[in-house]
Design a protein around this motif. Structure first.
Motif, mmCIF file in Angstrom:
data_model
loop_
_atom_site.group_PDB
_atom_site.id
_atom_site.type_symbol
_atom_site.label_atom_id
_atom_site.label_comp_id
_atom_site.label_asym_id
_atom_site.label_seq_id
_atom_site.Cartn_x
_atom_site.Cartn_y
_atom_site.Cartn_z
ATOM 1 N N ARG A 392 0.833 -1.207 0.000
ATOM 2 C CA ARG A 392 0.000 0.000 0.000
ATOM 3 C C ARG A 392 0.870 1.260 0.000
ATOM 4 N N ARG A 393 1.926 1.265 0.796
ATOM 5 C CA ARG A 393 2.795 2.438 0.808
ATOM 6 C C ARG A 393 3.504 2.593 -0.543
ATOM 7 N N GLU A 394 3.805 1.496 -1.203
ATOM 8 C CA GLU A 394 4.381 1.568 -2.542
ATOM 9 C C GLU A 394 3.482 2.410 -3.447
ATOM 10 N N TRP A 395 2.170 2.170 -3.365
ATOM 11 C CA TRP A 395 1.219 2.954 -4.157
ATOM 12 C C TRP A 395 1.215 4.425 -3.734
ATOM 13 N N ILE A 396 1.199 4.680 -2.429
ATOM 14 C CA ILE A 396 1.184 6.056 -1.933
ATOM 15 C C ILE A 396 2.406 6.828 -2.444
ATOM 16 N N GLU A 397 3.577 6.218 -2.313
ATOM 17 C CA GLU A 397 4.798 6.893 -2.746
ATOM 18 C C GLU A 397 4.811 7.109 -4.254
ATOM 19 N N ALA A 398 4.259 6.157 -5.010
ATOM 20 C CA ALA A 398 4.176 6.330 -6.460
ATOM 21 C C ALA A 398 3.230 7.478 -6.811
ATOM 22 N N CYS A 399 2.130 7.608 -6.069
ATOM 23 C CA CYS A 399 1.201 8.729 -6.282
ATOM 24 C C CYS A 399 1.896 10.057 -6.025
ATOM 25 N N LYS A 400 2.618 10.146 -4.917
ATOM 26 C CA LYS A 400 3.291 11.391 -4.558
ATOM 27 C C LYS A 400 4.373 11.752 -5.587
ATOM 28 N N ALA A 401 5.003 10.729 -6.164
ATOM 29 C CA ALA A 401 6.054 10.968 -7.160
ATOM 30 C C ALA A 401 5.493 11.116 -8.577
ATOM 31 N N GLY A 402 4.210 10.752 -8.759
ATOM 32 C CA GLY A 402 3.622 10.795 -10.089
ATOM 33 C C GLY A 402 4.212 9.777 -11.042
ATOM 34 N N LYS A 403 4.547 8.564 -10.516
ATOM 35 C CA LYS A 403 5.195 7.532 -11.326
ATOM 36 C C LYS A 403 4.356 6.251 -11.323
ATOM 37 N N PRO A 404 3.441 6.094 -12.297
ATOM 38 C CA PRO A 404 2.572 4.905 -12.321
ATOM 39 C C PRO A 404 3.340 3.587 -12.336
ATOM 40 N N GLU A 405 4.509 3.564 -12.979
ATOM 41 C CA GLU A 405 5.265 2.317 -13.090
ATOM 42 C C GLU A 405 5.841 1.863 -11.755
ATOM 43 N N ASP A 406 5.882 2.750 -10.755
ATOM 44 C CA ASP A 406 6.422 2.380 -9.444
ATOM 45 C C ASP A 406 5.418 1.624 -8.579
ATOM 46 N N ALA A 407 4.157 1.578 -8.991
ATOM 47 C CA ALA A 407 3.151 0.742 -8.324
ATOM 48 C C ALA A 407 3.067 -0.552 -9.133
ATOM 49 N N HIS A 408 3.682 -1.616 -8.629
ATOM 50 C CA HIS A 408 3.964 -2.781 -9.471
ATOM 51 C C HIS A 408 2.770 -3.681 -9.730
ATOM 52 N N SER A 409 1.672 -3.495 -8.982
ATOM 53 C CA SER A 409 0.430 -4.179 -9.338
ATOM 54 C C SER A 409 -0.580 -3.168 -9.856
ATOM 55 N N GLY A 410 -0.049 -2.128 -10.521
ATOM 56 C CA GLY A 410 -0.906 -1.181 -11.207
ATOM 57 C C GLY A 410 -1.702 -1.865 -12.299
ATOM 58 N N PHE A 411 -2.660 -1.150 -12.876
ATOM 59 C CA PHE A 411 -3.556 -1.773 -13.845
ATOM 60 C C PHE A 411 -2.813 -2.268 -15.082
ATOM 61 N N HIS A 412 -1.606 -1.752 -15.341
ATOM 62 C CA HIS A 412 -0.815 -2.263 -16.462
ATOM 63 C C HIS A 412 -0.500 -3.745 -16.274
ATOM 64 N N TYR A 413 -0.393 -4.195 -15.009
ATOM 65 C CA TYR A 413 -0.148 -5.607 -14.706
ATOM 66 C C TYR A 413 -1.427 -6.304 -14.251
ATOM 67 N N SER A 414 -2.139 -5.711 -13.297
ATOM 68 C CA SER A 414 -3.255 -6.404 -12.655
ATOM 69 C C SER A 414 -4.485 -6.528 -13.537
ATOM 70 N N ALA A 415 -4.669 -5.637 -14.522
ATOM 71 C CA ALA A 415 -5.837 -5.769 -15.400
ATOM 72 C C ALA A 415 -5.699 -6.969 -16.346
ATOM 73 N N PRO A 416 -4.586 -7.142 -17.073
ATOM 74 C CA PRO A 416 -4.451 -8.355 -17.893
ATOM 75 C C PRO A 416 -4.463 -9.641 -17.059
ATOM 76 N N PHE A 417 -3.883 -9.589 -15.874
ATOM 77 C CA PHE A 417 -3.886 -10.736 -14.963
ATOM 78 C C PHE A 417 -5.321 -11.096 -14.577
ATOM 79 N N THR A 418 -6.109 -10.099 -14.126
ATOM 80 C CA THR A 418 -7.502 -10.346 -13.738
ATOM 81 C C THR A 418 -8.317 -10.828 -14.927
ATOM 82 N N GLU A 419 -8.104 -10.208 -16.055
ATOM 83 C CA GLU A 419 -8.815 -10.587 -17.281
ATOM 84 C C GLU A 419 -8.619 -12.078 -17.583
ATOM 85 N N ALA A 420 -7.368 -12.525 -17.534
ATOM 86 C CA ALA A 420 -7.075 -13.925 -17.831
ATOM 87 C C ALA A 420 -7.718 -14.858 -16.814
#
Length: 463
Positions: A392-420
């Motif tokens: 959770r803090r990983e997400w918070i810090e990524a939000c504060k830095a404005g870096k979506p790739e720093d949240a490693h279960s962001g939708f770029h990963y978790s959406a295709p995973f959930t879809e499958a």
């Protein structure tokens, strides 16, 4: 559906002349000593202090149960302000609401997102059927999003969530906490290093539903108990297009077991226990899926399922068969496993042409089978960056830095995973093997599945 008024903000006090004199003295002395350097506010506040103005302002949607745990953990980070809370059930949310008396209270998540301009991000911990509509509305309003698992209630929703997140360039995260774990990284490193050779088979299991809910296999209730005074049932239904009468078989705890609201044991636990397979093997989308299940009435989920996914070859990696088990079903013990050694209630194992890796649930620490292999095993060098702050803090810090790739279960990963994963519910629902066209989200041999892949929503709640 009117919102409760927020508690009055505390009034500032006027410092005494003596305090002003002391303040001027400190300021003047510091300026002379350091050449008028500006001292950051977090330094003035002491080690680890983050002033409120530099924290992430959160609006929290669904604040009882899992939501209460998410909020408490984020508050403990010291990096967030809870400025708004939203729950359709004031009894379920009472504990969290009482801890944040200055947060604006809403019942309708749409009003929270539309009306509160002081929110930077939202945390969504509702039943599954609300995840996509709330997440997409928040992203389109310019808010970062943390949403509980499973990411979506339907395959089409997961695809749309990934699309909107990419377009928005905002930070997202799905609540599968094991994705930040050491175990997940070790599993990928061992497999990539060839410790068990080419992996062609994976088995994943969970004890859910078991003691967690008992609606599996039941017909929909026909009686209509009185709706509790603390619950707004219409808002609880939210996006559900068809009318459903309130019943405690649905809310507050048993909704996972019903097709209209949840994704069953697969949605609850495969996002945790199958995560190492998708992460370590780059699985992508299956090309066919089959299932064996207890009777399915298309109202509640079957009491148990065994779902077989087939993933095609990826680059130099061979095709993989992955089998999911729930409702008390377990895979056979892997080759070479000791008779006295237990698989456990939740877990995963990988079968390669040179051995087996076994790990506990929630992306637990991997071990070799048989256990004796661990004595002579040389652990491969670490090649993947570690998460040291938690999911959770990983997400918070990524939000504060404005870096979506720093949240490693962001939708770029978790959406295709959930879809499958959710493709695995199609053979359960339609009673036959499904040939799957992932690029076009089509069950090529089951055109009647389209309405299940792409949901219809009640007016005012679409995606």
């Amino acid at each position: 559906m009117s919102d409760n008024a927020p508690s009055p903000a505390p009034q500032p006090t006027t410092p005494s002349p003596g305090a002003l004199s002391r303040r001027r003295f400190v300021t003047t002395t510091a300026a002379a000593a350091f050449g008028f350097q500006v001292v950051p506010r977090h330094v003035i506040g002491g080690p680890g202090f983050t002033p409120p103005s530099e924290k992430l302002n959160l609006g929290c949607i669904g604040v009882g149960g899992q939501g209460a745990g998410d909020i408490a953990d984020m508050v403990n980070s010291g990096l967030v302000n809870i400025v708004a809370l939203c729950d359709v059930d004031l009894k379920q949310g009472a504990g969290t609401i009482s801890k944040h008396p200055n947060a604006k209270l809403h019942r309708d998540y749409r009003r929270l997102i539309d009306q509160q301009k002081d929110i930077d991000a939202v945390v969504i911990a509702t039943p599954d059927h609300v995840h996509a509509p709330a997440s997409i509305l928040a992203l389109r309003a310019g808010k970062h999003v943390y949403v509980e698992k499973p990411l979506a209630h339907s395959i089409g929703e997961a695809r749309q969530m990934a699309k909107v997140a990419k377009e928005s360039k905002l930070v997202t995260q799905m609540g599968n906490q094991g994705h930040a774990s050491e175990g997940l990284r070790l599993t990928r490193e061992w497999i990539q290093a060839g410790v068990i050779g080419n992996v062609t088979e994976v088995h994943v299991w969970s004890d859910r539903p078991g003691k967690f809910w008992d609606s599996q296999g039941k017909p929909a209730p026909t009686d209509a108990p009185v709706v509790p005074d603390t619950l707004d049932w219409d808002l609880w239904l939210g996006p559900v297009a068809k009318p459903v009468k309130y019943h405690p078989e649905y809310a507050p705890r048993k909704w996972r077991g019903w097709w209209d609201f949840g994704c069953g044991a697969l949605g609850d636990m495969a996002v945790h226990n199958a995560d190492p397979a998708f992460y370590a093997l780059d699985l992508g989308s299956p090309d066919w899926v089959d299932a064996e299940s207890a009777p399915n009435n298309n109202q509640s989920f079957p009491e148990w399922n065994i779902i077989t996914y087939h993933f095609p070859a990826r680059g130099t990696m061979p095709a993989v068969k992955m089998v999911w088990y729930d409702g008390g079903k377990l895979p056979p013990k892997p080759p070479g496993m000791e008779a006295e050694r237990s698989l456990g209630d939740n877990g995963i194992y990988f079968v390669g042409d040179k051995g087996v890796i076994l790990a506990g649930g929630w992306a637990g620490t991997p071990r070799l089978v048989p256990e004796a292999r661990m004595k002579e095993f040389v652990i491969p060098a670490k090649s993947i960056p570690r998460c040291t702050v938690g999911h959770r803090r990983e997400w918070i810090e990524a939000c504060k830095a404005g870096k979506p790739e720093d949240a490693h279960s962001g939708f770029h990963y978790s959406a295709p995973f959930t879809e499958a994963l959710l493709v695995g519910l199609l053979p359960v629902r339609f009673g036959k093997r499904i040939e799957w066209d992932g690029a076009n989200l089509k069950a090529t041999n089951a055109p009647d599945a389209d309405a299940f892949i792409h949901k219809v929503y009640r007016d005012g709640y679409g995606i």
